[in-house]
Write a protein that holds these residues in place. Structure first.
Motif, mmCIF file in Angstrom:
data_model
loop_
_atom_site.group_PDB
_atom_site.id
_atom_site.type_symbol
_atom_site.label_atom_id
_atom_site.label_comp_id
_atom_site.label_asym_id
_atom_site.label_seq_id
_atom_site.Cartn_x
_atom_site.Cartn_y
_atom_site.Cartn_z
ATOM 1 N N TYR A 190 0.857 -1.185 0.000
ATOM 2 C CA TYR A 190 0.000 0.000 0.000
ATOM 3 C C TYR A 190 0.897 1.239 0.000
ATOM 4 C CZ TYR A 190 -3.106 -3.760 1.272
ATOM 5 O OH TYR A 190 -3.782 -4.955 1.273
ATOM 6 N N ALA B 241 0.711 4.499 -0.384
ATOM 7 C CA ALA B 241 0.436 5.711 0.398
ATOM 8 C C ALA B 241 0.810 5.464 1.865
ATOM 9 C CB ALA B 241 -1.036 6.107 0.277
ATOM 10 N N LYS B 242 0.480 4.261 2.349
ATOM 11 C CA LYS B 242 0.808 3.902 3.722
ATOM 12 C C LYS B 242 2.325 3.813 3.915
ATOM 13 C CE LYS B 242 -1.062 0.866 7.262
ATOM 14 N NZ LYS B 242 -2.161 -0.038 7.567
ATOM 15 N N TYR C 246 3.866 7.323 3.900
ATOM 16 C CA TYR C 246 3.614 7.952 5.204
ATOM 17 C C TYR C 246 4.519 7.377 6.281
ATOM 18 C CZ TYR C 246 1.583 9.113 9.638
ATOM 19 O OH TYR C 246 1.428 9.546 10.931
#
Lengths: 208, 208
Positions: A62, A64-65, A68
Protein backbone atom coordinates in the motif's frame (compact mmCIF):
# COMPACT_ATOMS: atom_id res chain seq x y z
CA UNK A 1 6.07 -15.50 46.21
CA UNK A 2 8.72 -12.83 46.66
CA UNK A 3 7.34 -9.34 47.12
CA UNK A 4 9.97 -7.79 44.85
CA UNK A 5 9.37 -10.07 41.86
CA UNK A 6 8.80 -7.88 38.83
CA UNK A 7 6.04 -8.46 36.27
CA UNK A 8 7.40 -9.68 32.94
CA UNK A 9 6.34 -8.04 29.67
CA UNK A 10 6.87 -10.09 26.52
CA UNK A 11 8.36 -7.92 23.79
CA UNK A 12 7.57 -9.50 20.40
CA UNK A 13 9.67 -7.95 17.66
CA UNK A 14 10.64 -8.56 14.04
CA UNK A 15 14.03 -7.34 12.82
CA UNK A 16 12.65 -6.14 9.48
CA UNK A 17 10.07 -3.93 11.21
CA UNK A 18 10.71 -0.20 11.43
CA UNK A 19 8.54 0.37 14.49
CA UNK A 20 10.19 -2.60 16.25
CA UNK A 21 13.43 -0.63 15.93
CA UNK A 22 11.93 2.24 17.93
CA UNK A 23 10.71 -0.05 20.72
CA UNK A 24 13.93 -2.08 20.83
CA UNK A 25 15.95 1.08 21.41
CA UNK A 26 13.60 2.42 24.09
CA UNK A 27 12.31 -0.59 26.01
CA UNK A 28 15.09 -1.36 28.47
CA UNK A 29 15.27 2.16 29.90
CA UNK A 30 11.48 2.42 30.08
CA UNK A 31 11.05 -1.03 31.66
CA UNK A 32 13.33 0.03 34.46
CA UNK A 33 11.27 3.22 34.99
CA UNK A 34 8.03 1.22 35.21
CA UNK A 35 9.50 -1.56 37.39
CA UNK A 36 8.94 -4.40 34.93
CA UNK A 37 11.19 -6.99 33.29
CA UNK A 38 11.39 -7.76 29.59
CA UNK A 39 11.17 -11.17 27.93
CA UNK A 40 12.77 -10.73 24.50
CA UNK A 41 10.63 -12.57 21.91
CA UNK A 42 12.08 -12.18 18.41
CA UNK A 43 9.78 -13.71 15.77
CA UNK A 44 8.95 -13.62 12.06
CA UNK A 45 6.06 -11.63 10.63
CA UNK A 46 6.44 -13.06 7.12
CA UNK A 47 4.46 -16.28 7.75
CA UNK A 48 1.69 -14.28 9.48
CA UNK A 49 1.51 -11.72 6.67
CA UNK A 50 1.40 -14.52 4.08
CA UNK A 51 -1.68 -16.01 5.78
CA UNK A 52 -3.34 -12.58 5.45
CA UNK A 53 -2.60 -12.68 1.72
CA UNK A 54 0.37 -10.30 1.86
CA UNK A 55 3.46 -11.57 0.01
CA UNK A 56 5.56 -8.68 1.41
CA UNK A 57 5.34 -5.79 3.87
CA UNK A 58 2.00 -3.91 3.80
CA UNK A 59 4.13 -0.76 3.52
CA UNK A 60 5.17 -1.98 0.07
CA UNK A 61 1.72 -3.29 -0.88
CA UNK A 62 0.00 0.00 0.00
CA UNK A 63 2.23 2.81 -1.35
CA UNK A 64 0.44 5.71 0.40
CA UNK A 65 0.81 3.90 3.72
CA UNK A 66 4.46 3.15 3.00
CA UNK A 67 5.22 6.73 2.00
CA UNK A 68 3.61 7.95 5.20
CA UNK A 69 5.50 5.41 7.33
CA UNK A 70 8.89 6.72 6.19
CA UNK A 71 7.87 10.30 7.06
CA UNK A 72 6.48 9.16 10.42
CA UNK A 73 9.71 7.26 11.18
CA UNK A 74 11.81 10.34 10.31
CA UNK A 75 9.83 12.47 12.74
CA UNK A 76 9.85 9.85 15.52
CA UNK A 77 13.58 9.12 15.18
CA UNK A 78 14.31 12.85 15.42
CA UNK A 79 12.09 13.03 18.50
CA UNK A 80 13.83 10.05 20.14
CA UNK A 81 17.34 11.10 19.05
CA UNK A 82 17.82 7.95 16.94
CA UNK A 83 19.58 7.74 13.56
CA UNK A 84 17.43 6.70 10.61
CA UNK A 85 18.30 5.39 7.16
CA UNK A 86 16.07 3.66 4.63
CA UNK A 87 17.43 0.15 4.25
CA UNK A 88 17.53 -1.22 0.70
CA UNK A 89 15.85 -3.49 -0.04
CA UNK A 90 12.96 -3.07 2.36
CA UNK A 91 11.99 -5.25 4.07
CA UNK A 92 15.37 -6.76 4.85
CA UNK A 93 15.81 -10.53 5.04
CA UNK A 94 15.78 -10.84 8.82
CA UNK A 95 15.75 -14.65 9.15
CA UNK A 96 19.36 -15.08 10.28
CA UNK A 97 19.15 -12.25 12.84
CA UNK A 98 15.88 -13.70 14.16
CA UNK A 99 17.44 -17.16 14.51
CA UNK A 100 20.42 -15.79 16.45
CA UNK A 101 18.20 -13.71 18.73
CA UNK A 102 15.72 -16.54 19.25
CA UNK A 103 18.49 -18.92 20.33
CA UNK A 104 19.90 -16.19 22.59
CA UNK A 105 16.66 -14.86 24.06
CA UNK A 106 17.67 -15.76 27.62
CA UNK A 107 21.32 -14.66 27.30
CA UNK A 108 22.41 -11.54 29.20
CA UNK A 109 23.49 -9.98 25.89
CA UNK A 110 20.14 -10.34 24.06
CA UNK A 111 19.25 -6.65 24.53
CA UNK A 112 22.65 -5.45 23.32
CA UNK A 113 22.52 -7.79 20.32
CA UNK A 114 18.99 -6.72 19.38
CA UNK A 115 19.91 -3.04 19.51
CA UNK A 116 23.13 -3.65 17.55
CA UNK A 117 21.20 -5.33 14.73
CA UNK A 118 18.56 -2.59 14.55
CA UNK A 119 21.17 0.19 14.56
CA UNK A 120 23.12 -1.56 11.79
CA UNK A 121 19.91 -1.89 9.75
CA UNK A 122 18.00 1.36 10.30
CA UNK A 123 20.83 3.57 11.55
CA UNK A 124 23.53 2.58 9.07
CA UNK A 125 21.52 0.91 6.29
CA UNK A 126 23.57 -2.31 6.42
CA UNK A 127 22.40 -5.70 5.13
CA UNK A 128 21.43 -7.77 8.18
CA UNK A 129 21.27 -11.01 6.17
CA UNK A 130 25.09 -10.89 5.99
CA UNK A 131 26.55 -13.54 8.30
CA UNK A 132 29.88 -11.73 8.65
CA UNK A 133 28.05 -8.60 9.84
CA UNK A 134 26.23 -10.72 12.44
CA UNK A 135 29.55 -12.19 13.61
CA UNK A 136 31.02 -8.70 13.87
CA UNK A 137 28.09 -7.40 15.93
CA UNK A 138 28.24 -10.42 18.26
CA UNK A 139 31.96 -9.85 18.86
CA UNK A 140 31.42 -6.12 19.44
CA UNK A 141 28.94 -6.78 22.24
CA UNK A 142 31.19 -9.43 23.79
CA UNK A 143 29.05 -12.45 22.86
CA UNK A 144 30.53 -15.85 21.86
CA UNK A 145 30.06 -15.31 18.12
CA UNK A 146 30.93 -18.79 16.82
CA UNK A 147 28.71 -20.63 19.31
CA UNK A 148 25.87 -18.15 18.83
CA UNK A 149 25.91 -18.61 15.05
CA UNK A 150 26.10 -22.40 15.13
CA UNK A 151 23.32 -22.63 17.74
CA UNK A 152 21.23 -20.25 15.62
CA UNK A 153 21.54 -22.52 12.57
CA UNK A 154 20.76 -25.75 14.43
CA UNK A 155 17.71 -27.74 13.42
CA UNK A 156 16.29 -27.46 16.96
CA UNK A 157 16.50 -23.69 16.90
CA UNK A 158 14.90 -23.39 13.45
CA UNK A 159 11.99 -25.51 14.62
CA UNK A 160 11.75 -23.60 17.87
CA UNK A 161 11.58 -20.25 16.04
CA UNK A 162 8.73 -21.58 13.90
CA UNK A 163 6.96 -22.62 17.09
CA UNK A 164 7.42 -19.07 18.42
CA UNK A 165 5.61 -17.74 15.34
CA UNK A 166 2.70 -20.11 16.06
CA UNK A 167 2.73 -18.98 19.69
CA UNK A 168 2.59 -15.34 18.53
CA UNK A 169 -0.46 -16.09 16.38
CA UNK A 170 -2.17 -17.81 19.31
CA UNK A 171 -1.57 -14.71 21.42
CA UNK A 172 -3.46 -12.71 18.77
CA UNK A 173 -0.35 -11.05 17.35
CA UNK A 174 -0.68 -9.72 13.78
CA UNK A 175 2.07 -7.08 13.65
CA UNK A 176 5.21 -5.86 15.36
CA UNK A 177 6.20 -4.68 17.83
CA UNK A 178 3.65 -6.28 20.16
CA UNK A 179 3.66 -6.46 23.93
CA UNK A 180 1.95 -9.08 26.07
CA UNK A 181 1.54 -8.41 29.79
CA UNK A 182 0.88 -11.00 32.53
CA UNK A 183 -2.68 -12.24 32.04
CA UNK A 184 -2.36 -12.09 28.26
CA UNK A 185 -3.49 -8.55 27.43
CA UNK A 186 -2.00 -7.52 24.07
CA UNK A 187 -0.67 -4.12 23.00
CA UNK A 188 0.36 -3.42 19.41
CA UNK A 189 2.82 -0.87 18.14
CA UNK A 190 5.59 1.33 19.47
CA UNK A 191 2.84 3.86 20.31
CA UNK A 192 1.57 1.44 23.00
CA UNK A 193 4.94 0.66 24.63
CA UNK A 194 4.52 2.99 27.59
CA UNK A 195 0.87 1.97 28.09
CA UNK A 196 1.81 -1.74 28.16
CA UNK A 197 4.64 -1.24 30.62
CA UNK A 198 2.48 0.93 32.85
CA UNK A 199 -0.35 -1.63 32.85
CA UNK A 200 2.11 -4.42 33.73
CA UNK A 201 3.70 -2.30 36.46
CA UNK A 202 0.29 -1.68 38.00
CA UNK A 203 -0.33 -5.44 38.27
CA UNK A 204 2.16 -5.57 41.17
CA UNK A 205 -0.11 -3.46 43.35
CA UNK A 206 -3.06 -5.75 42.62
CA UNK A 207 -1.03 -8.85 43.50
CA UNK A 208 0.44 -7.43 46.70
CA UNK B 1 -0.52 39.32 8.13
CA UNK B 2 -2.04 39.54 11.61
CA UNK B 3 0.29 38.37 14.34
CA UNK B 4 -2.50 36.55 16.17
CA UNK B 5 -3.72 34.50 13.21
CA UNK B 6 -3.77 30.88 14.28
CA UNK B 7 -2.43 28.00 12.14
CA UNK B 8 -5.20 25.80 10.77
CA UNK B 9 -5.03 22.01 11.12
CA UNK B 10 -7.22 20.00 8.73
CA UNK B 11 -8.97 17.21 10.61
CA UNK B 12 -9.94 14.48 8.12
CA UNK B 13 -12.41 12.06 9.66
CA UNK B 14 -14.78 9.27 8.64
CA UNK B 15 -17.92 8.68 10.71
CA UNK B 16 -17.60 4.88 10.51
CA UNK B 17 -14.06 4.99 11.94
CA UNK B 18 -13.53 4.08 15.58
CA UNK B 19 -10.32 6.04 16.00
CA UNK B 20 -11.93 9.10 14.33
CA UNK B 21 -14.41 9.01 17.23
CA UNK B 22 -11.56 9.43 19.72
CA UNK B 23 -10.08 12.40 17.86
CA UNK B 24 -13.43 14.06 17.25
CA UNK B 25 -14.16 14.04 20.97
CA UNK B 26 -10.72 15.37 21.92
CA UNK B 27 -9.67 17.78 19.18
CA UNK B 28 -11.45 21.01 20.07
CA UNK B 29 -10.13 21.15 23.64
CA UNK B 30 -6.61 20.20 22.53
CA UNK B 31 -6.59 22.68 19.62
CA UNK B 32 -7.29 25.46 22.07
CA UNK B 33 -4.39 24.27 24.29
CA UNK B 34 -1.97 24.28 21.33
CA UNK B 35 -3.22 27.60 19.89
CA UNK B 36 -4.41 26.21 16.56
CA UNK B 37 -7.71 26.22 14.67
CA UNK B 38 -9.47 23.22 13.21
CA UNK B 39 -10.81 22.82 9.68
CA UNK B 40 -13.38 20.00 9.87
CA UNK B 41 -12.94 17.73 6.84
CA UNK B 42 -15.41 14.82 6.92
CA UNK B 43 -14.77 12.34 4.08
CA UNK B 44 -15.38 8.76 3.00
CA UNK B 45 -12.79 6.01 3.40
CA UNK B 46 -14.81 3.43 1.44
CA UNK B 47 -13.69 4.57 -2.05
CA UNK B 48 -10.05 4.70 -0.88
CA UNK B 49 -10.25 1.24 0.72
CA UNK B 50 -11.85 -0.17 -2.44
CA UNK B 51 -8.89 1.03 -4.53
CA UNK B 52 -6.61 -0.88 -2.14
CA UNK B 53 -8.67 -4.00 -2.80
CA UNK B 54 -10.61 -3.89 0.47
CA UNK B 55 -14.39 -4.28 0.04
CA UNK B 56 -14.96 -3.45 3.74
CA UNK B 57 -13.09 -2.27 6.83
CA UNK B 58 -9.62 -3.86 7.28
CA UNK B 59 -10.78 -4.62 10.83
CA UNK B 60 -13.30 -7.02 9.31
CA UNK B 61 -10.93 -8.37 6.64
CA UNK B 62 -8.19 -9.17 9.17
CA UNK B 63 -9.90 -10.73 12.22
CA UNK B 64 -6.86 -10.63 14.56
CA UNK B 65 -6.46 -6.93 13.85
CA UNK B 66 -10.19 -6.34 14.34
CA UNK B 67 -10.27 -8.25 17.62
CA UNK B 68 -7.32 -6.21 18.86
CA UNK B 69 -8.89 -2.93 17.76
CA UNK B 70 -11.98 -3.48 19.93
CA UNK B 71 -9.80 -4.20 22.97
CA UNK B 72 -7.62 -1.17 22.22
CA UNK B 73 -10.73 1.03 21.89
CA UNK B 74 -12.09 -0.24 25.21
CA UNK B 75 -8.84 0.70 26.95
CA UNK B 76 -8.55 4.10 25.25
CA UNK B 77 -12.18 5.05 25.89
CA UNK B 78 -11.74 4.19 29.56
CA UNK B 79 -8.58 6.31 29.63
CA UNK B 80 -10.33 9.28 27.97
CA UNK B 81 -13.56 8.88 29.94
CA UNK B 82 -15.63 8.19 26.83
CA UNK B 83 -18.50 5.70 26.49
CA UNK B 84 -17.96 2.80 24.09
CA UNK B 85 -20.37 0.40 22.42
CA UNK B 86 -19.77 -1.89 19.46
CA UNK B 87 -22.08 -0.67 16.71
CA UNK B 88 -23.84 -3.37 14.72
CA UNK B 89 -23.24 -3.74 11.88
CA UNK B 90 -19.67 -2.51 11.74
CA UNK B 91 -18.76 -0.47 9.81
CA UNK B 92 -21.88 1.66 9.88
CA UNK B 93 -23.24 3.24 6.71
CA UNK B 94 -21.89 6.76 7.27
CA UNK B 95 -22.78 8.33 3.92
CA UNK B 96 -25.68 10.48 5.14
CA UNK B 97 -23.78 11.75 8.18
CA UNK B 98 -20.77 12.56 5.97
CA UNK B 99 -22.96 14.47 3.52
CA UNK B 100 -24.52 16.54 6.30
CA UNK B 101 -21.14 17.29 7.86
CA UNK B 102 -19.51 18.06 4.52
CA UNK B 103 -22.23 20.59 3.66
CA UNK B 104 -21.91 22.08 7.15
CA UNK B 105 -18.14 22.07 7.50
CA UNK B 106 -17.95 25.86 7.90
CA UNK B 107 -21.01 26.18 10.15
CA UNK B 108 -20.44 27.12 13.80
CA UNK B 109 -22.21 23.89 14.83
CA UNK B 110 -19.99 21.47 12.85
CA UNK B 111 -18.03 20.38 15.95
CA UNK B 112 -21.18 19.81 18.00
CA UNK B 113 -22.82 17.87 15.16
CA UNK B 114 -19.73 15.71 14.61
CA UNK B 115 -19.51 14.82 18.29
CA UNK B 116 -23.26 14.13 18.49
CA UNK B 117 -23.04 11.63 15.60
CA UNK B 118 -20.01 9.84 17.05
CA UNK B 119 -21.58 9.61 20.53
CA UNK B 120 -24.81 8.23 19.02
CA UNK B 121 -22.81 5.64 17.07
CA UNK B 122 -20.02 4.52 19.41
CA UNK B 123 -21.47 5.65 22.74
CA UNK B 124 -25.07 4.48 22.28
CA UNK B 125 -24.76 2.01 19.39
CA UNK B 126 -27.40 3.78 17.28
CA UNK B 127 -27.75 3.47 13.49
CA UNK B 128 -26.32 6.64 11.98
CA UNK B 129 -27.80 5.88 8.54
CA UNK B 130 -31.22 6.73 10.02
CA UNK B 131 -32.37 10.12 8.72
CA UNK B 132 -34.70 10.70 11.64
CA UNK B 133 -31.81 10.21 14.06
CA UNK B 134 -29.80 12.78 12.10
CA UNK B 135 -32.72 15.24 12.25
CA UNK B 136 -33.01 14.66 16.00
CA UNK B 137 -29.28 15.29 16.57
CA UNK B 138 -29.37 18.46 14.44
CA UNK B 139 -32.29 19.81 16.46
CA UNK B 140 -30.59 18.91 19.74
CA UNK B 141 -27.53 21.00 18.89
CA UNK B 142 -29.67 23.91 17.68
CA UNK B 143 -28.93 23.52 13.96
CA UNK B 144 -31.54 24.17 11.22
CA UNK B 145 -32.35 20.49 10.67
CA UNK B 146 -34.56 20.73 7.57
CA UNK B 147 -32.15 23.02 5.67
CA UNK B 148 -29.13 20.97 6.74
CA UNK B 149 -30.70 17.75 5.47
CA UNK B 150 -31.85 19.15 2.15
CA UNK B 151 -28.48 20.84 1.51
CA UNK B 152 -26.76 17.55 2.38
CA UNK B 153 -28.77 15.66 -0.25
CA UNK B 154 -28.28 18.24 -3.01
CA UNK B 155 -26.47 17.17 -6.15
CA UNK B 156 -23.82 19.88 -5.62
CA UNK B 157 -23.01 18.60 -2.16
CA UNK B 158 -22.80 14.96 -3.27
CA UNK B 159 -20.33 15.94 -5.99
CA UNK B 160 -18.40 18.17 -3.61
CA UNK B 161 -18.03 15.31 -1.08
CA UNK B 162 -16.64 13.05 -3.82
CA UNK B 163 -14.16 15.83 -4.68
CA UNK B 164 -13.12 15.93 -1.01
CA UNK B 165 -12.28 12.20 -1.19
CA UNK B 166 -10.09 12.88 -4.23
CA UNK B 167 -8.46 15.77 -2.36
CA UNK B 168 -7.78 13.45 0.59
CA UNK B 169 -6.06 10.95 -1.71
CA UNK B 170 -3.93 13.72 -3.23
CA UNK B 171 -2.85 14.71 0.28
CA UNK B 172 -1.60 11.13 0.78
CA UNK B 173 -4.46 10.12 3.09
CA UNK B 174 -5.13 6.37 3.34
CA UNK B 175 -6.89 6.09 6.71
CA UNK B 176 -8.74 8.07 9.35
CA UNK B 177 -8.37 10.15 11.35
CA UNK B 178 -5.68 12.11 9.52
CA UNK B 179 -4.34 15.58 10.22
CA UNK B 180 -2.74 17.94 7.71
CA UNK B 181 -0.82 20.93 9.02
CA UNK B 182 0.09 24.12 7.07
CA UNK B 183 2.76 23.13 4.53
CA UNK B 184 1.09 19.75 3.93
CA UNK B 185 2.75 17.50 6.49
CA UNK B 186 0.46 14.53 7.20
CA UNK B 187 -0.20 12.77 10.51
CA UNK B 188 -2.27 9.58 10.69
CA UNK B 189 -4.23 8.21 13.61
CA UNK B 190 -5.60 9.41 16.92
CA UNK B 191 -2.16 8.56 18.35
CA UNK B 192 -0.70 11.47 16.34
CA UNK B 193 -3.30 14.11 17.26
CA UNK B 194 -1.20 15.88 19.89
CA UNK B 195 1.96 15.68 17.73
CA UNK B 196 0.14 17.25 14.75
CA UNK B 197 -1.33 20.08 16.81
CA UNK B 198 2.01 20.76 18.49
CA UNK B 199 3.83 20.85 15.13
CA UNK B 200 1.21 23.27 13.74
CA UNK B 201 1.39 25.43 16.87
CA UNK B 202 5.17 25.68 16.52
CA UNK B 203 4.81 27.03 12.98
CA UNK B 204 3.64 30.34 14.42
CA UNK B 205 7.03 30.94 16.03
CA UNK B 206 8.78 30.23 12.72
CA UNK B 207 6.49 32.63 10.83
CA UNK B 208 6.73 35.48 13.35
Amino acid sequence: MRQDRKPVVEFWYEFASTYSYLSAMRIETLASDYGVEIAWRPFLLGPIFKKQGWPTSPFNLYPAKGHYMWRDMERLCRQYGLPFTLPSPFPQDALLAARIAHAAQNQPWIGAFTRAVFIAEFGQGLNIADESLMAELLLEIGAPARTALSTAQSRENKISLRAAVTEAEKLGIFGAPSFVIPGGDLYWGDDRLEQALEAAGNLVETDA
